[in-house]
Design a protein around this motif. Structure first.
Motif, PDB file in Angstrom:
ATOM      1  N   GLY A 139      -8.802  -6.150 -10.385  1.00 45.68           N
ATOM      2  CA  GLY A 139      -7.463  -6.720 -10.495  1.00 45.68           C
ATOM      3  C   GLY A 139      -6.658  -6.594  -9.219  1.00 45.68           C
ATOM      4  O   GLY A 139      -7.145  -6.171  -8.179  1.00 45.68           O
ATOM      5  N   MET A 140      -5.404  -6.967  -9.324  1.00 48.50           N
ATOM      6  CA  MET A 140      -4.479  -6.939  -8.192  1.00 48.50           C
ATOM      7  C   MET A 140      -3.716  -5.622  -8.180  1.00 48.50           C
ATOM      8  O   MET A 140      -3.133  -5.229  -9.191  1.00 48.50           O
ATOM      9  CB  MET A 140      -3.495  -8.103  -8.324  1.00 48.50           C
ATOM     10  CG  MET A 140      -2.396  -8.122  -7.296  1.00 48.50           C
ATOM     11  SD  MET A 140      -2.949  -8.554  -5.639  1.00 48.50           S
ATOM     12  CE  MET A 140      -3.277 -10.279  -5.859  1.00 48.50           C
ATOM     13  N   GLY A 141      -3.707  -4.941  -7.035  1.00 48.33           N
ATOM     14  CA  GLY A 141      -2.912  -3.738  -6.849  1.00 48.33           C
ATOM     15  C   GLY A 141      -1.635  -4.092  -6.113  1.00 48.33           C
ATOM     16  O   GLY A 141      -1.660  -4.875  -5.162  1.00 48.33           O
ATOM     17  N   VAL A 142      -0.511  -3.542  -6.567  1.00 47.57           N
ATOM     18  CA  VAL A 142       0.784  -3.820  -5.951  1.00 47.57           C
ATOM     19  C   VAL A 142       1.518  -2.508  -5.716  1.00 47.57           C
ATOM     20  O   VAL A 142       1.632  -1.683  -6.626  1.00 47.57           O
ATOM     21  CB  VAL A 142       1.644  -4.732  -6.849  1.00 47.57           C
ATOM     22  CG1 VAL A 142       2.996  -4.997  -6.194  1.00 47.57           C
ATOM     23  CG2 VAL A 142       0.934  -6.036  -7.155  1.00 47.57           C
ATOM     24  N   VAL A 143       1.991  -2.298  -4.485  1.00 43.37           N
ATOM     25  CA  VAL A 143       2.821  -1.146  -4.137  1.00 43.37           C
ATOM     26  C   VAL A 143       4.130  -1.706  -3.595  1.00 43.37           C
ATOM     27  O   VAL A 143       4.121  -2.573  -2.718  1.00 43.37           O
ATOM     28  CB  VAL A 143       2.147  -0.247  -3.083  1.00 43.37           C
ATOM     29  CG1 VAL A 143       3.034   0.932  -2.727  1.00 43.37           C
ATOM     30  CG2 VAL A 143       0.784   0.235  -3.574  1.00 43.37           C
TER      31      VAL A 143
END
Length: 66
Positions: free
Chosen positions: A46-50
């Motif tokens: 999946g997509m990781g977002v910080v």
């Protein structure tokens, strides 16, 4: 005070890389509020977002060109 944010996201970089990039940016802001993260998508692909949240004292934002 103006609340600002900068997003670091990737579906192929490691969490370590995303957090290092976010920490490097956060090291240069004067008024850090918080750093948050999320993961979207199935499994490990999946997509990781910080997101780095910070404030500025005036209406001039510390914006970076994308």
């Amino acid at each position: 005070m103006l609340v600002q944010f900068k997003i670091f996201e990737s579906s192929f970089q490691s969490w370590d890389t995303l957090f290092r990039e976010a920490a490097e940016f956060a090291s240069h802001v004067d008024h850090l509020i918080s750093i948050s993260h999320s993961h979207a998508g199935p499994g490990l692909g999946g997509m990781g977002v910080v997101t780095v949240w910070y404030s500025t004292d005036n209406g001039e934002a510390q914006r970076e060109q994308t």
